[in-house]
Motif scaffolding. Structure first.
Motif, PDB file in Angstrom:
ATOM      1  N   VAL A 185     -39.182  -7.744 101.544  1.00  0.00           N
ATOM      2  CA  VAL A 185     -39.424  -6.858 102.681  1.00  0.00           C
ATOM      3  C   VAL A 185     -38.217  -6.934 103.616  1.00  0.00           C
ATOM      4  O   VAL A 185     -37.864  -8.017 104.104  1.00  0.00           O
ATOM      5  N   ILE A 186     -37.582  -5.788 103.849  1.00  0.00           N
ATOM      6  CA  ILE A 186     -36.409  -5.773 104.731  1.00  0.00           C
ATOM      7  C   ILE A 186     -36.719  -5.126 106.082  1.00  0.00           C
ATOM      8  O   ILE A 186     -35.914  -5.204 107.012  1.00  0.00           O
ATOM      9  N   GLN A 187     -37.890  -4.488 106.179  1.00  0.00           N
ATOM     10  CA  GLN A 187     -38.283  -3.902 107.461  1.00  0.00           C
ATOM     11  C   GLN A 187     -39.802  -3.783 107.537  1.00  0.00           C
ATOM     12  O   GLN A 187     -40.447  -3.400 106.560  1.00  0.00           O
ATOM     13  N   THR A 188     -40.361  -4.120 108.697  1.00  0.00           N
ATOM     14  CA  THR A 188     -41.808  -4.006 108.936  1.00  0.00           C
ATOM     15  C   THR A 188     -42.043  -3.190 110.192  1.00  0.00           C
ATOM     16  O   THR A 188     -41.481  -3.482 111.255  1.00  0.00           O
ATOM     17  N   GLU A 189     -42.865  -2.128 110.087  1.00  0.00           N
ATOM     18  CA  GLU A 189     -43.179  -1.280 111.236  1.00  0.00           C
ATOM     19  C   GLU A 189     -44.686  -1.284 111.472  1.00  0.00           C
ATOM     20  O   GLU A 189     -45.451  -0.959 110.558  1.00  0.00           O
ATOM     21  N   TYR A 198     -46.360  -9.445  97.545  1.00  0.00           N
ATOM     22  CA  TYR A 198     -47.207 -10.415  98.244  1.00  0.00           C
ATOM     23  C   TYR A 198     -46.988 -11.839  97.734  1.00  0.00           C
ATOM     24  O   TYR A 198     -47.287 -12.802  98.440  1.00  0.00           O
ATOM     25  N   LYS A 199     -46.462 -11.966  96.531  1.00  0.00           N
ATOM     26  CA  LYS A 199     -46.215 -13.309  95.997  1.00  0.00           C
ATOM     27  C   LYS A 199     -44.822 -13.832  96.350  1.00  0.00           C
ATOM     28  O   LYS A 199     -44.556 -15.019  96.159  1.00  0.00           O
ATOM     29  N   ASN A 200     -43.966 -12.968  96.849  1.00  0.00           N
ATOM     30  CA  ASN A 200     -42.625 -13.405  97.244  1.00  0.00           C
ATOM     31  C   ASN A 200     -42.734 -14.245  98.516  1.00  0.00           C
ATOM     32  O   ASN A 200     -43.098 -13.729  99.578  1.00  0.00           O
ATOM     33  N   PRO A 201     -42.431 -15.539  98.458  1.00  0.00           N
ATOM     34  CA  PRO A 201     -42.607 -16.411  99.636  1.00  0.00           C
ATOM     35  C   PRO A 201     -41.724 -16.017 100.818  1.00  0.00           C
ATOM     36  O   PRO A 201     -42.051 -16.352 101.966  1.00  0.00           O
ATOM     37  N   GLU A 202     -40.647 -15.286 100.563  1.00  0.00           N
ATOM     38  CA  GLU A 202     -39.764 -14.873 101.652  1.00  0.00           C
ATOM     39  C   GLU A 202     -40.420 -13.846 102.563  1.00  0.00           C
ATOM     40  O   GLU A 202     -40.001 -13.669 103.719  1.00  0.00           O
ATOM     41  N   ASN A 203     -41.464 -13.172 102.069  1.00  0.00           N
ATOM     42  CA  ASN A 203     -42.079 -12.102 102.856  1.00  0.00           C
ATOM     43  C   ASN A 203     -43.152 -12.595 103.835  1.00  0.00           C
ATOM     44  O   ASN A 203     -43.548 -11.866 104.736  1.00  0.00           O
TER      45      ASN A 203
END
Length: 330
Positions: A321-325, A240-245
């Motif tokens: 995160v490389i995939q969100t479903e 959750y702290k990774n700004p890329e997500n």
């Protein structure tokens, strides 16, 4: 008349001669007595220092050995901990380095351990929300509440928001491992620690303190195993702290104390999150799969276990995160 005079002279001479003859044995006796006394004193003087020296050496050695045995911590134990942390870090996919006073690590702008230990601190140290005193110690004892004997961190190699710092310490002569991932200021301006939940790390430190040795498990034995809530919570926070997500989190309302363990088995762990006020909450399921982890979010208490909301597939290295479903749409 002449005969009488000669007799008197003869007797006087004889008397004087006898007196001189009697004095000579006394002088010899005195010399002999002095010689005996001198010899006795010499033997006594030469033997006593050797005896006293031996006794003093034994006494000194005994005290030194006793003091060493009573120390809670030592350089030998420090070396064993360094070896253990190297192996343990590999199992966690992390690289840990030791730090010392005047050889601190930059942990989000705060030098540790210098920044929180007595004598050099720039801000208070807190454990379980309470301000405490901490002091560096080579033996495990000090005048402070917490005697810190070792500091390890992965700050130099871990991605931002996923850094750890561990303080190995003694409190009331009991060993404990403190951990923090704090990356911003707190209202009380203190740097906060809590005791690690990683049982493997706690047991390793305890074994070393008690004089034993412990080998960290090989990486391939634990790559897909959750060893503690602490590990899962740290993973969640890093994601959750990774700004890329681009994941939203109101950190003012976040507190690790709101988590509780629901299930744990091998590569699967389920945690429950309760709101700070105690009402409501949600569930999060963590599934390790080699180089990735699936984070399955259940949007409310009633949703678990049949109605998941979202499933994220996350790279373990970098917590991206490389995939969100969106599962609720299916």
């Amino acid at each position: 008349m002449k005969k009488a005079i000669l007799s008197m002279v003869f007797l006087l001479t004889l008397s004087l001669f006898a007196g001189c003859k009697q004095e000579k044995p006394k002088e010899q006796s005195a010399e002999q007595k002095i010689k005996v006394t001198s010899r006795s004193d010499t033997e006594s003087t030469s033997s006593l220092p050797a005896k006293n020296s031996t006794e003093k050496t034994k006494e000194k050695t005994g005290k030194t050995a006793k003091s060493s045995m009573n120390d809670l911590w030592s350089t030998d134990k420090s070396a064993k901990l360094q070896e253990f942390m190297s192996g343990w870090g590999q199992t966690m996919g992390q690289t840990y380095k030791a730090y010392y006073p005047k050889q601190s690590v930059d942990f989000y702008g705060l030098d540790l351990p210098d920044g929180v230990i007595e004598g050099t601190k720039t801000q208070p140290m807190a454990v379980d929300e309470q301000i405490v005193t901490g002091e560096w110690s080579e033996t495990g004892t000090s005048s402070s509440e917490y005697s810190i004997v070792a500091v390890y961190s992965d700050a130099e190699t871990a991605p931002y928001a996923a850094k750890h710092v561990y303080f190995f310490a003694f409190h009331d002569q009991q060993p404990l491992v403190l951990v923090s991932m704090q990356n911003q200021g707190m209202p009380d301006k203190a740097f906060h620690f809590s005791e690690t939940e990683n049982q493997e790390l706690k047991n390793g430190f305890l074994s070393i303190v008690n004089g034993g040795t412990v080998a960290a498990p090989k990486a391939d034995q634990s790559a897909n195993t959750w060893r503690s809530m602490d590990e899962a919570m740290a993973f969640y926070e890093a994601v959750y702290k990774n700004p890329e997500n681009n994941l939203e989190m109101i950190w003012e309302n976040y507190d690790r104390k709101c988590w509780s363990l629901v299930e744990q088995s091998g590569n699967r762990m389920v945690l429950h999150w309760a709101n700070i006020g105690g009402a409501g909450g949600s569930y999060d399921e963590f599934l390790k799969n080699g180089e990735t982890t699936q984070l399955i979010v259940y949007g409310g208490n009633a949703a678990y276990p049949n109605d998941p909301s979202v499933r994220y597939t996350i790279q373990n290295e970098g917590h991206k995160v490389i995939q969100t479903e969106n599962l609720y749409e299916k």
